[in-house]
Design a protein around this motif. Sequence first.
Motif, PDB file in Angstrom:
ATOM      1  N   GLU A   1       0.656   5.649   0.618  1.00  0.00           N
ATOM      2  CA  GLU A   1      -0.023   6.919   0.814  1.00  0.00           C
ATOM      3  C   GLU A   1       0.573   7.903  -0.185  1.00  0.00           C
ATOM      4  OE1 GLU A   1      -0.444  10.457   4.157  1.00  0.00           O
ATOM      5  OE2 GLU A   1      -0.257   8.365   4.823  1.00  0.00           O
TER       6      GLU A   1
ATOM      7  N   ASP B   1      -4.751  -0.189  -7.248  1.00  0.00           N
ATOM      8  CA  ASP B   1      -5.252   1.186  -7.337  1.00  0.00           C
ATOM      9  C   ASP B   1      -4.320   2.038  -8.180  1.00  0.00           C
ATOM     10  OD1 ASP B   1      -7.404   0.583  -5.741  1.00  0.00           O
ATOM     11  OD2 ASP B   1      -6.560   1.465  -3.919  1.00  0.00           O
TER      12      ASP B   1
ATOM     13  N   ASN C   1       5.337   4.760   1.916  1.00  0.00           N
ATOM     14  CA  ASN C   1       4.931   3.441   2.382  1.00  0.00           C
ATOM     15  C   ASN C   1       4.809   3.495   3.908  1.00  0.00           C
ATOM     16  OD1 ASN C   1       4.460   0.751   2.904  1.00  0.00           O
ATOM     17  ND2 ASN C   1       6.512   0.056   2.336  1.00  0.00           N
TER      18      ASN C   1
ATOM     19  N   ALA D   1       6.806  -2.074  -0.688  1.00  0.00           N
ATOM     20  CA  ALA D   1       5.781  -1.741  -1.678  1.00  0.00           C
ATOM     21  C   ALA D   1       6.450  -1.492  -3.029  1.00  0.00           C
ATOM     22  CB  ALA D   1       4.989  -0.508  -1.239  1.00  0.00           C
TER      23      ALA D   1
ATOM     24  N   THR E   1      -4.828   6.934   0.250  1.00  0.00           N
ATOM     25  CA  THR E   1      -4.124   5.692   0.527  1.00  0.00           C
ATOM     26  C   THR E   1      -4.515   4.677  -0.541  1.00  0.00           C
ATOM     27  OG1 THR E   1      -4.049   6.108   2.912  1.00  0.00           O
ATOM     28  CG2 THR E   1      -3.749   3.837   2.188  1.00  0.00           C
ATOM     29  N   LEU E   2      -3.527   4.147  -1.245  1.00  0.00           N
ATOM     30  CA  LEU E   2      -3.765   3.242  -2.362  1.00  0.00           C
ATOM     31  C   LEU E   2      -3.469   1.802  -1.958  1.00  0.00           C
ATOM     32  CD1 LEU E   2      -2.045   5.253  -5.263  1.00  0.00           C
ATOM     33  CD2 LEU E   2      -4.419   5.411  -4.459  1.00  0.00           C
ATOM     34  N   GLN E   3      -4.339   0.900  -2.417  1.00  0.00           N
ATOM     35  CA  GLN E   3      -4.145  -0.531  -2.239  1.00  0.00           C
ATOM     36  C   GLN E   3      -3.613  -1.129  -3.539  1.00  0.00           C
ATOM     37  OE1 GLN E   3      -4.804  -1.574   0.896  1.00  0.00           O
ATOM     38  NE2 GLN E   3      -5.645   0.436   1.434  1.00  0.00           N
ATOM     39  N   GLU E   4      -3.231  -2.397  -3.479  1.00  0.00           N
ATOM     40  CA  GLU E   4      -2.765  -3.079  -4.695  1.00  0.00           C
ATOM     41  C   GLU E   4      -3.827  -2.984  -5.792  1.00  0.00           C
ATOM     42  OE1 GLU E   4      -1.565  -7.048  -3.796  1.00  0.00           O
ATOM     43  OE2 GLU E   4      -0.080  -6.447  -2.310  1.00  0.00           O
TER      44      GLU E   4
ATOM     45  N   THR F   1       0.855  -1.189   0.000  1.00  0.00           N
ATOM     46  CA  THR F   1       0.000   0.000   0.000  1.00  0.00           C
ATOM     47  C   THR F   1       0.893   1.243   0.000  1.00  0.00           C
ATOM     48  OG1 THR F   1      -0.101   0.109   2.425  1.00  0.00           O
ATOM     49  CG2 THR F   1      -1.807  -1.189   1.309  1.00  0.00           C
TER      50      THR F   1
ATOM     51  N   ASN G   1       3.522   1.418   5.870  1.00  0.00           N
ATOM     52  CA  ASN G   1       3.665   0.109   6.509  1.00  0.00           C
ATOM     53  C   ASN G   1       5.128  -0.114   6.918  1.00  0.00           C
ATOM     54  OD1 ASN G   1       3.865  -2.715   7.066  1.00  0.00           O
ATOM     55  ND2 ASN G   1       2.051  -3.084   5.795  1.00  0.00           N
TER      56      ASN G   1
END
Length: 208
Positions: A118, A137, A151, A158, A132-135, A116, A153
């Motif tokens: 941001e 997106d 990132n 990422a 915030t983007l997910q896989e 993910t 996380n």
Amino acid sequence: MAITISSSTSHMLLLPLLLILAISSTTQANDPDVLFDFIKPINSTLDASFFTYSGLSGFYNEDPKNFTVLKASMSQFPALYGQSVSYAVLQFPPAGVNPPHTHPRAAELLLVMLGTLEVGFVDTANVLYNQTLQEGDMFVFPKGLVHFQYNRNHNQSAIAVSAFGSANAGLLSVPKSVFTTGIDENVLAMSFKTDVPTVQKIELGLKH
């Protein structure tokens, strides 16, 4: 015999001229159009290899130590000259950041492939657009505007792929362009409402 042109007629003649000038200005701001199918290399054999680039084949790294960028732009892939397109693969370690920067010659379309991110950009009215983007997106950064990726996380890396509307999008890093190009430290201190020692500390950090 003198010919007179009415005010309404002059406005009708002026409008197409203004449209032509606007189109011309827009065209000059983008990559130049080529008058051929492609630009042939000088003193080299032209075959399918010229249109092939393998520099991104080893991009996948589940454990990058630092933020890294693998580019496929005009410098690395000469066949892109005049084609108004390029790519980059962005690899983020856990908690990795791509600092605020701009691409003066192209918009950027980013696709998250792993993890993910941001992301955000700031427009000319100083409004922040943050997401915030997910896989899977995608997010578009308009041409020339300051933007970033982060990132958040701290346990997973990422990876993202970016497409640009230019063979040579350009890159202007905001921190480096401000603090590592020799701008007077007093100017920076006053501009950022701080003191010279703080500016020097930032400059030192960016040099390592």
